[in-house]
Design an enzyme around this catalytic site. Structure first.
Site, PDB file in Angstrom:
ATOM      1  N   ARG A 119       0.813  -1.073  -0.041  1.00 47.24           N
ATOM      2  CA  ARG A 119      -0.110  -0.211  -0.067  1.00 47.24           C
ATOM      3  C   ARG A 119       0.904   1.291  -0.052  1.00 47.24           C
ATOM      4  O   ARG A 119       0.306   2.282   0.230  1.00 47.24           O
ATOM      5  CB  ARG A 119      -1.049   0.023   1.111  1.00 47.24           C
ATOM      6  N   LYS A 141       3.705  11.378 -11.074  1.00 47.13           N
ATOM      7  CA  LYS A 141       2.720  10.307 -11.860  1.00 47.13           C
ATOM      8  C   LYS A 141       3.673   9.277 -12.176  1.00 47.13           C
ATOM      9  O   LYS A 141       4.909   9.157 -12.554  1.00 47.13           O
ATOM     10  CB  LYS A 141       2.637  11.245 -13.149  1.00 47.13           C
ATOM     11  N   GLU A 183      10.870  19.051 -24.452  1.00 49.82           N
ATOM     12  CA  GLU A 183       9.964  19.335 -23.192  1.00 49.82           C
ATOM     13  C   GLU A 183      10.579  20.542 -22.468  1.00 49.82           C
ATOM     14  O   GLU A 183       9.985  21.281 -21.702  1.00 49.82           O
ATOM     15  CB  GLU A 183      10.027  18.142 -22.135  1.00 49.82           C
ATOM     16  N   LYS A 225       8.451  22.884 -13.545  1.00 47.01           N
ATOM     17  CA  LYS A 225       7.607  21.798 -13.246  1.00 47.01           C
ATOM     18  C   LYS A 225       7.017  21.781 -11.655  1.00 47.01           C
ATOM     19  O   LYS A 225       5.848  21.451 -11.226  1.00 47.01           O
ATOM     20  CB  LYS A 225       8.185  20.337 -13.621  1.00 47.01           C
ATOM     21  N   GLU A 235      -3.410  17.005 -11.395  1.00 43.91           N
ATOM     22  CA  GLU A 235      -4.029  17.496 -12.759  1.00 43.91           C
ATOM     23  C   GLU A 235      -5.631  17.787 -12.676  1.00 43.91           C
ATOM     24  O   GLU A 235      -6.356  17.146 -13.512  1.00 43.91           O
ATOM     25  CB  GLU A 235      -3.665  16.481 -13.876  1.00 43.91           C
ATOM     26  N   ARG A 239      -2.107  21.993 -14.063  1.00 45.62           N
ATOM     27  CA  ARG A 239      -1.214  20.959 -14.362  1.00 45.62           C
ATOM     28  C   ARG A 239      -1.259  20.706 -15.861  1.00 45.62           C
ATOM     29  O   ARG A 239      -0.455  20.275 -16.629  1.00 45.62           O
ATOM     30  CB  ARG A 239      -1.074  19.627 -13.644  1.00 45.62           C
ATOM     31  N   ASN A 243       0.662  19.688 -20.931  1.00 45.42           N
ATOM     32  CA  ASN A 243       0.322  18.618 -21.992  1.00 45.42           C
ATOM     33  C   ASN A 243       0.431  19.631 -23.431  1.00 45.42           C
ATOM     34  O   ASN A 243       0.093  19.255 -24.581  1.00 45.42           O
ATOM     35  CB  ASN A 243      -1.093  18.147 -22.119  1.00 45.42           C
ATOM     36  N   HIS A 246       1.073  17.747 -26.555  1.00 47.64           N
ATOM     37  CA  HIS A 246       0.902  16.390 -26.405  1.00 47.64           C
ATOM     38  C   HIS A 246      -0.267  15.857 -27.117  1.00 47.64           C
ATOM     39  O   HIS A 246      -0.141  14.342 -27.431  1.00 47.64           O
ATOM     40  CB  HIS A 246       1.175  16.158 -24.947  1.00 47.64           C
ATOM     41  N   HIS A 250       0.970  12.730 -29.100  1.00 53.50           N
ATOM     42  CA  HIS A 250       0.332  11.280 -28.686  1.00 53.50           C
ATOM     43  C   HIS A 250      -0.118  10.637 -29.995  1.00 53.50           C
ATOM     44  O   HIS A 250      -0.038   9.525 -30.144  1.00 53.50           O
ATOM     45  CB  HIS A 250      -0.606  11.360 -27.539  1.00 53.50           C
ATOM     46  N   HIS A 263       9.011  10.101 -27.626  1.00 53.71           N
ATOM     47  CA  HIS A 263       8.000  10.818 -27.133  1.00 53.71           C
ATOM     48  C   HIS A 263       8.184  12.362 -27.389  1.00 53.71           C
ATOM     49  O   HIS A 263       7.585  13.171 -27.734  1.00 53.71           O
ATOM     50  CB  HIS A 263       7.838  10.497 -25.835  1.00 53.71           C
TER      51      HIS A 263
HETATM   52  P1  NAD Z   1      13.472   5.626 -21.629  1.00 57.02           P
HETATM   53  O1  NAD Z   1      13.309   5.542 -20.126  1.00 57.02           O
HETATM   54  O2  NAD Z   1      13.023   4.517 -22.482  1.00 57.02           O
HETATM   55  O3  NAD Z   1      15.150   5.857 -21.767  1.00 57.02           O
HETATM   56  C1  NAD Z   1      15.506   5.924 -23.113  1.00 57.02           C
HETATM   57  C2  NAD Z   1      16.703   5.038 -23.350  1.00 57.02           C
HETATM   58  O4  NAD Z   1      17.973   5.679 -22.949  1.00 57.02           O
HETATM   59  C3  NAD Z   1      16.632   3.529 -22.995  1.00 57.02           C
HETATM   60  O5  NAD Z   1      17.057   2.748 -23.838  1.00 57.02           O
HETATM   61  C4  NAD Z   1      17.463   3.720 -21.573  1.00 57.02           C
HETATM   62  O6  NAD Z   1      18.094   2.403 -21.400  1.00 57.02           O
HETATM   63  C5  NAD Z   1      18.592   4.704 -22.186  1.00 57.02           C
HETATM   64  N1  NAD Z   1      19.283   5.262 -21.155  1.00 57.02           N
HETATM   65  C6  NAD Z   1      18.745   5.806 -20.026  1.00 57.02           C
HETATM   66  N2  NAD Z   1      19.872   6.632 -19.427  1.00 57.02           N
HETATM   67  C7  NAD Z   1      20.953   6.629 -20.133  1.00 57.02           C
HETATM   68  C8  NAD Z   1      22.384   7.174 -20.131  1.00 57.02           C
HETATM   69  N3  NAD Z   1      22.504   7.936 -19.260  1.00 57.02           N
HETATM   70  N4  NAD Z   1      23.061   6.770 -21.167  1.00 57.02           N
HETATM   71  C9  NAD Z   1      22.787   5.924 -22.006  1.00 57.02           C
HETATM   72  N5  NAD Z   1      21.643   5.327 -22.201  1.00 57.02           N
HETATM   73  C10 NAD Z   1      20.427   5.693 -21.317  1.00 57.02           C
HETATM   74  O7  NAD Z   1      12.797   6.916 -22.185  1.00 57.02           O
HETATM   75  P2  NAD Z   1      12.636   8.289 -21.533  1.00 57.02           P
HETATM   76  O8  NAD Z   1      12.515   9.252 -22.528  1.00 57.02           O
HETATM   77  O9  NAD Z   1      13.476   8.929 -20.304  1.00 57.02           O
HETATM   78  O10 NAD Z   1      11.089   8.266 -20.702  1.00 57.02           O
HETATM   79  C11 NAD Z   1       9.852   7.852 -21.631  1.00 57.02           C
HETATM   80  C12 NAD Z   1       8.835   7.376 -20.678  1.00 57.02           C
HETATM   81  O11 NAD Z   1       8.740   8.549 -19.600  1.00 57.02           O
HETATM   82  C13 NAD Z   1       7.460   7.173 -21.176  1.00 57.02           C
HETATM   83  O12 NAD Z   1       7.123   5.941 -20.884  1.00 57.02           O
HETATM   84  C14 NAD Z   1       6.542   8.262 -20.752  1.00 57.02           C
HETATM   85  O13 NAD Z   1       5.215   7.634 -20.587  1.00 57.02           O
HETATM   86  C15 NAD Z   1       7.324   8.631 -19.343  1.00 57.02           C
HETATM   87  N6  NAD Z   1       7.006  10.127 -19.061  1.00 57.02           N
HETATM   88  C16 NAD Z   1       6.424  10.064 -17.707  1.00 57.02           C
HETATM   89  C17 NAD Z   1       6.144  11.359 -17.321  1.00 57.02           C
HETATM   90  C18 NAD Z   1       5.665  11.683 -15.651  1.00 57.02           C
HETATM   91  O14 NAD Z   1       5.378  12.749 -15.506  1.00 57.02           O
HETATM   92  N7  NAD Z   1       5.801  10.485 -15.176  1.00 57.02           N
HETATM   93  C19 NAD Z   1       6.305  12.400 -18.079  1.00 57.02           C
HETATM   94  C20 NAD Z   1       6.788  12.363 -19.289  1.00 57.02           C
HETATM   95  C21 NAD Z   1       7.214  11.105 -19.845  1.00 57.02           C
HETATM   96 ZN    ZN Z   2       6.106  14.632 -22.487  1.00 54.88          ZN
END
Ligand code: NAD
Ligand code: ZN
Length: 359
Positions: A119, A141, A183, A225, A235, A239, A243, A246, A250, A263
């Protein structure tokens, strides 16, 4: 070191931003931790796992590493269960701390695991992509994907700290830098015209990973942020401005198939589309639309949107986005650079934008 404080109704926590922060992360682990579960993936573990384990070894509790498969395609319940299997087999109690070492995929999954294990337990975000450092690690999130939709199963759960080591960006592929910068410039567009202009002036340093320019961009982004999530953690209102771009982004991700464009690349292109729409429905000057297009191109993101089998398909993809309420699509728009509003739009204007922006 820069420190940005996040204050939300469900908790207050610091974001530490500095070179070499990985070696200091033990300081952010609560003193009463009964165990530490380091959640990461094999690629990141190979680069930084040992350093983080050494840093955590100064604490008196067990450190167990759980390696999840890399990639958005594995952001699911099966990966989440690997965390729970390891933790339950080891009989970790509610004082166990999860440390999420990775990009947004790891951060979202490890955060969700922390939100629901017994939990809810505490966790520390150690974001290693630019996108995770400027966006996903802050704000609480957390989620996994479902076959019927991205991020559909999740929870709001704030970390106890965010540890940003700017050095880890050295190993990040250039495309991931461009995606994260989309971003970054988004914050300028929705909140601060001066910051947008700063990004324009410093674009070479941003793309070229100049350490002081990138760390300034990360600090400012975390401040923006933190301000927004501090006002509207769940949100229900403001918040939503985060987006910007987005709804378009998306649709691109879903229409091309996840993983074709990153993304942030889809969001970058979506920022141009949002600017075009803002020009038509709320008076954003043509010259500012051009500034948005030029900066998105300069950070290395695509500036022409894919056709996605025509306008009808495009619109149905945008309606499928979870931010669409009862079939009506609301958009984040900019009456001017630095200010955002959320409103439904006339379908005619939307079709004009698709005709202008898509190949
Ligand atoms: P990711 O986590 O897939 O990382 C991208 C790639 O880079 C991966 O292959 C990873 O292994 C590699 N990597 C990570 N750090 C590295 C480093 N320092 N050196 C070399 N390689 C490295 O992608 P991302 O863009 O970081 O995240 C995308 C995700 O984030 C999506 O799932 C999206 O939904 C989520 N997201 C969440 C929020 C939120 O508010 N929670 C906001 C935006 C995006
Ligand atoms: Zn985003």
């Amino acid at each position: 070191m820069h420190v940005v404080n996040v204050k939300t109704p469900s908790g207050e926590y610091p974001i530490h931003i500095a070179s070499g922060r990985l070696d200091q992360i033990a300081r952010s682990v609560p003193a009463d931790a009964s165990a530490i579960v380091l959640v990461t993936n094999p690629s990141i573990d190979a680069l930084y796992g040992e350093r983080v384990r050494t840093a955590l070894s100064h604490l008196s509790c067990t450190v167990q590493t759980v390696l999840l498969p890399d990639g958005e395609g594995h952001k699911d319940f099966s990966s989440l269960n690997q965390v729970f299997d390891a933790m339950l087999q080891a009989r970790y109690d509610r004082r166990a701390i999860i440390v999420a070492l990775g990009g947004g995929v790891i951060g979202d999954m490890a955060g969700f695991a922390a939100a629901i294990y017994m939990r809810g337990i505490r966790f520390v975000q150690v974001p290693t992509t630019l996108l995770a450092q400027v966006d996903s690690s802050v704000g609480g999130k957390t989620a996994v994907n479902h076959p019927l939709g991205k991020n559909m199963i999740g929870a709001f759960h704030q970390p106890v700290a965010v540890e940003i080591d700017t050095d880890v960006l050295d190993t990040l592929p250039q495309r991931e830098i461009s995606a994260g910068l989309a971003e970054v410039i988004k914050y300028g567009l929705i909140m601060d015209a001066g910051f947008f202009a700063w990004c324009e002036s410093n674009v070479a340093g941003l793309v070229g990973r100049d350490p002081s320019i990138l760390s300034e961009a990360i600090r400012r982004s975390c401040e923006f942020k933190a301000e927004v999530v501090g006002e509207d953690e769940r949100e229900s209102g403001r918040r939503a401005i985060l987006n910007l771009g987005h709804t378009f982004g998306h649709a691109i991700e879903a229409g091309l198939g996840y993983g074709q464009w990153l993304h942030g690349e889809a969001v970058g292109c979506g920022l141009i589309m949002a600017a075009e729409l803002s020009n038509r429905v709320c008076g954003l000057p043509e010259s500012d639309v051009r500034r948005v297009r030029d900066l998105v191109g300069a950070i290395g993101c695509p500036v022409v949107a894919p056709g996605l089998d025509g306008q009808e398909h495009w619109i149905s993809l945008m309606k499928g986005d979870k931010k669409a309420e009862s079939g009506q699509i609301k958009f984040v728009l900019m009456p001017r650079i630095g200010r955002a509003v959320v409103q439904p739009v006339d379908p005619g204007a939307l079709r004009e934008v698709l005709a202008t922006c898509c190949e």
